[in-house]
Design a protein around this motif. Structure first.
Motif, PDB file in Angstrom:
ATOM      1  N   ILE B 323     -14.377  -4.779 -28.311  1.00  0.00           N
ATOM      2  CA  ILE B 323     -15.352  -4.101 -27.455  1.00  0.00           C
ATOM      3  C   ILE B 323     -15.655  -2.738 -28.077  1.00  0.00           C
ATOM      4  O   ILE B 323     -14.735  -1.955 -28.325  1.00  0.00           O
ATOM      5  N   ALA B 324     -16.909  -2.513 -28.368  1.00  0.00           N
ATOM      6  CA  ALA B 324     -17.327  -1.165 -28.775  1.00  0.00           C
ATOM      7  C   ALA B 324     -17.758  -0.435 -27.506  1.00  0.00           C
ATOM      8  O   ALA B 324     -18.238  -1.058 -26.557  1.00  0.00           O
ATOM      9  N   PHE B 325     -17.571   0.882 -27.481  1.00  0.00           N
ATOM     10  CA  PHE B 325     -17.894   1.641 -26.271  1.00  0.00           C
ATOM     11  C   PHE B 325     -18.074   3.109 -26.615  1.00  0.00           C
ATOM     12  O   PHE B 325     -17.849   3.529 -27.749  1.00  0.00           O
ATOM     13  N   VAL B 326     -18.495   3.863 -25.622  1.00  0.00           N
ATOM     14  CA  VAL B 326     -18.634   5.311 -25.787  1.00  0.00           C
ATOM     15  C   VAL B 326     -17.384   5.971 -25.226  1.00  0.00           C
ATOM     16  O   VAL B 326     -16.952   5.644 -24.122  1.00  0.00           O
ATOM     17  N   SER B 327     -16.796   6.883 -26.014  1.00  0.00           N
ATOM     18  CA  SER B 327     -15.649   7.636 -25.521  1.00  0.00           C
ATOM     19  C   SER B 327     -15.835   9.113 -25.823  1.00  0.00           C
ATOM     20  O   SER B 327     -16.387   9.483 -26.857  1.00  0.00           O
ATOM     21  N   THR B 328     -15.356   9.942 -24.898  1.00  0.00           N
ATOM     22  CA  THR B 328     -15.428  11.393 -25.137  1.00  0.00           C
ATOM     23  C   THR B 328     -14.109  11.929 -25.693  1.00  0.00           C
ATOM     24  O   THR B 328     -13.885  13.129 -25.710  1.00  0.00           O
ATOM     25  N   ARG B 329     -13.233  11.003 -26.148  1.00  0.00           N
ATOM     26  CA  ARG B 329     -11.955  11.438 -26.723  1.00  0.00           C
ATOM     27  C   ARG B 329     -12.110  12.516 -27.789  1.00  0.00           C
ATOM     28  O   ARG B 329     -11.334  13.473 -27.810  1.00  0.00           O
ATOM     29  N   PRO B 330     -13.069  12.392 -28.713  1.00  0.00           N
ATOM     30  CA  PRO B 330     -13.161  13.431 -29.755  1.00  0.00           C
ATOM     31  C   PRO B 330     -13.788  14.735 -29.254  1.00  0.00           C
ATOM     32  O   PRO B 330     -14.022  15.628 -30.065  1.00  0.00           O
ATOM     33  N   GLY B 331     -14.044  14.865 -27.971  1.00  0.00           N
ATOM     34  CA  GLY B 331     -14.608  16.111 -27.460  1.00  0.00           C
ATOM     35  C   GLY B 331     -16.090  16.002 -27.158  1.00  0.00           C
ATOM     36  O   GLY B 331     -16.640  16.808 -26.428  1.00  0.00           O
ATOM     37  N   SER B 332     -16.732  15.009 -27.738  1.00  0.00           N
ATOM     38  CA  SER B 332     -18.126  14.715 -27.409  1.00  0.00           C
ATOM     39  C   SER B 332     -18.255  13.198 -27.407  1.00  0.00           C
ATOM     40  O   SER B 332     -17.428  12.507 -28.002  1.00  0.00           O
TER      41      SER B 332
END
Lengths: 211, 455
Positions: B323-332
């Motif tokens: 699953i590809a997704f959007v994550s804000t883990r890297p700060g953005s």
């Protein structure tokens, strides 16, 4: 003066009648002048009493009316005062806070706005509120739901950290779906990046903090 | 050739002009090795599309409608160079259907085709659309280089305004593309999109825009792999994921996952086998991705644990394993990938901290080779495609705002929302040729989802 004239007239009549009795036919029975005068006096007095009574009733009624009006006015004033106070509190409560682009941290300049809301919540223990996060049109539609959620959570966390029970504040996000100002550009965007504060329950008769 | 010329001097004149008109091009191309000798089969040099010429006899609303839809579908497939005769939509050919009786056999049909002429026009495939003696239209695909009939097809008569008629012709188009190139076309596919909170469908050629009854304000519509059911979030409303269907009563779209107070569900995506649905849930702990088993109506599972980050906009790899997704883990917000069980999350599309713009809305291509997404560049979103194996990223758009890409079922066409003309419309780009075309013409269009091929 007005009272003595009838008495003088009455006495004159009595004297004339007494003079006529000597050697003449049987005197015609005459009403007792004193009782006449008394009746007349009573008649006059009763009129005065009735008038006085009438005056007194009117006065009492007027006073009662005035009192009722005063009380109603006082009540109205108090309702208006309560409404005004509630409105003022509600307005302070609904003051928005704003955010930097793509950020959900509470900026120092908005802390006073949140502190006021905290004081209001403390002064009105039945009050519960809902915080709704909004975004500008940048970022994807879906991401802005998450970002708006973060913004609502950020304000809630600030207030919970300062003593407000978490269950008194619910949060949700509108994403970019409800801009406060239409248009593309920083002026509109800065208005649209915001938290809105809505009374959820207990919003009647709000009191100012410290009152 | 003699037969045709003998039958109609007018046609002969048209053909003569056509040959002159195409002649310059043909001369210009003659030096290239691709045009020398005999070309066999369907292979063609990259960048050189096989030429396709329409033939026909007879006119009328029905025949002309079939030709118009077919022509547009084949053009939009971006697999042919459409060869046109000035002043004519098609090249008149007589004799394929004799006097309203049975159509000619393949051999007979082949015998009326003028392969030499078509070859001179640099035509690789000639497509005849004529009246069928039974009802409807008969379609014959000629392989010019092989000098033979490649395929004969028919399409039923119908109300030319109806969606059903259009669907029938789209099916015909896809069969023609399959017969000519070995790969089926995408004409039967359609897109869902949202406009002012309402859900719409549109055929991939931009026609047949139809509103679909749905509950509340529609957000993030997405197709079930079979292309009949779809899921969407109703937002803000009750903010729950619903499933509707184009079959039967789509209005009673049902709620699939009971909501939890204080949460909002959005961005649903089906697994390739249709068994699982994944979605994002925003709540007191931020936004995370959950999965739910549709087959057994059970087993809600949290796939990401964001804590201080948000995770959303999931999209399955076609093998269902990732699953590809959007994550804000890297700060953005950036594009991440993980196993479909939620393990092994890692950065997917490379980025430089503080340099690369926010990245959103990934969608995995049907062939599994690419991820499309949009990324902020210089203050406006642009569409990007990442090659999954090399993780190299290519920017596809630059004019206006371009966002929310969705793959066509052939994995080479990509639809996205573009503001290049001033209003937000769906556009389609062909990644092979770079050609772009506008699909919608109604403005304020957003969140498209492109279906699979439909039977």
């Amino acid at each position: 003066m007005r009272g003595t004239l009838p008495v003088t007239l009455g006495a004159t009549i009595v004297l004339l009648v007494a003079a006529a009795c000597g050697g003449g036919p049987a005197p015609i029975p005459q009403p007792d002048p004193d009782s006449l005068a008394a009746a007349e006096q009573m008649r006059r007095d009763s009129t005065v009493v009735v008038q006085a009574e009438r005056d007194s009733v009117q006065r009492v009624q007027a006073e009662a009316r005035e009192r009722v009006q005063r009380e109603q006015q006082a009540q109205r004033d108090s309702v208006v005062r309560i409404q005004q106070e509630t409105a003022a509190v509600a307005e302070a409560l609904s003051a928005r806070i704003h955010f930097d682009f793509d950020r959900s941290v509470i900026k120092p300049e908005w802390e006073a706005v949140l502190d006021m809301k905290i004081a209001i919540l403390q002064a009105n223990p039945m009050l519960t509120i809902s915080i709704v996060g909004h975004c500008d049109e940048r970022g994807s539609d879906e991401y802005n739901i998450a970002l708006g959620n973060r913004r609502a959570l950020g304000a809630k966390q600030y207030m919970v950290n300062r003593g407000i029970e978490a269950q008194r504040i619910s949060t949700s996000s509108m994403g970019e779906s409800q801009p406060a100002m239409m248009g593309s550009g920083e002026e509109a965007w800065s208005q649209n990046r915001r938290d809105e504060f809505v009374i959820a329950s207990g919003g009647d008769g709000l009191v100012q903090p410290g009152s | 050739m003699t037969r045709m010329f003998a039958k109609s001097p007018v046609i002969a004149a048209v053909l003569f002009c056509a040959i002159i008109w195409r002649g310059e091009d043909a001369l210009a191309q003659r030096e290239g090795p691709a045009d020398q000798g005999v070309r066999v089969g369907i292979t063609y040099a990259p960048g050189t599309l096989p030429g396709l010429l329409f033939l026909g006899s007879g006119r009328g609303v029905f025949l002309d409608s079939v030709r118009a839809i077919l022509r547009r579908d084949l053009d939009y497939s971006d697999r042919f160079e459409m060869i046109t005769i000035p002043g004519n939509e098609f090249l008149e050919i007589a004799g394929l259907v004799e006097g309203g009786s049975a159509p000619l056999s393949e051999d007979e049909a082949g015998s009326v085709a003028n392969y030499a002429l078509y070859a001179a026009l640099r035509v690789d495939f000639a497509l005849d659309v004529s009246k069928s003696p039974d009802s409807g239209a008969a379609v014959t695909l000629f392989d010019v280089r092989g000098a033979a009939v490649r395929r004969r097809l028919t399409v039923e008569n119908g109300d030319v305004e109806s969606l059903e008629f259009r669907a029938n012709v789209h099916r015909l188009s896809d069969a023609v593309v399959l017969a000519a190139t070995g790969t089926p076309g995408i004409a039967t596919s359609r897109l869902l999109f949202v406009r002012r909170g309402r859900l719409y469908r549109v055929d991939s050629d931009g026609a047949g825009v139809t509103g679909i009854a749905a509950s509340g304000n529609v957000y993030s519509p997405t197709w079930h792999p079979e292309g009949k059911d779809f899921a969407y979030a109703s937002f803000p409303g009750d903010s729950r994921v619903r499933i509707g269907s184009l079959d039967g009563e789509s209005g009673d779209a049902h709620l699939i996952i009971a909501g939890v107070d204080g949460t909002q569900d959005f961005a649903p995506a089906f697994s390739p086998n249709g068994v699982t649905i994944v979605f994002a849930r925003a709540g007191a702990e931020g936004t995370d991705i959950f999965s739910y088993n549709l087959a057994d109506s059970c087993c809600l599972q949290r796939l990401t644990v964001g804590r201080f980050s948000d995770n959303l906009s999931p999209t399955f790899s076609p093998d269902g394993r990732q699953i590809a997704f959007v994550s804000t883990r890297p700060g953005s917000p950036q594009i991440y990938v993980m196993g479909s069980d939620g393990t092994g999350a890692e950065l997917f599309a490379p980025f430089d901290f503080g340099v690369t713009g926010n990245s959103y809305a990934p969608e995995w291509s049907p062939d599994g080779l690419n991820i499309a997404f949009h990324r902020e560049i210089g203050g406006s979103p642009q569409v990007f495609v990442m090659d999954v194996s090399s993780r190299t990223v290519k920017q596809l758009s630059s004019a206006g705002r371009n966002e929310d890409p969705t793959w066509g079922p052939d994995g080479r066409h990509l639809a996205y929302v573009s503001s290049r003309t001033g209003s937000s419309q769906i556009w389609v780009i062909d990644l092979e040729t770079g050609r772009i075309r506008q699909v919608t013409r109604m403005g304020r269009v957003r969140l498209p989802s492109w279906s699979s091929r439909l039977d």
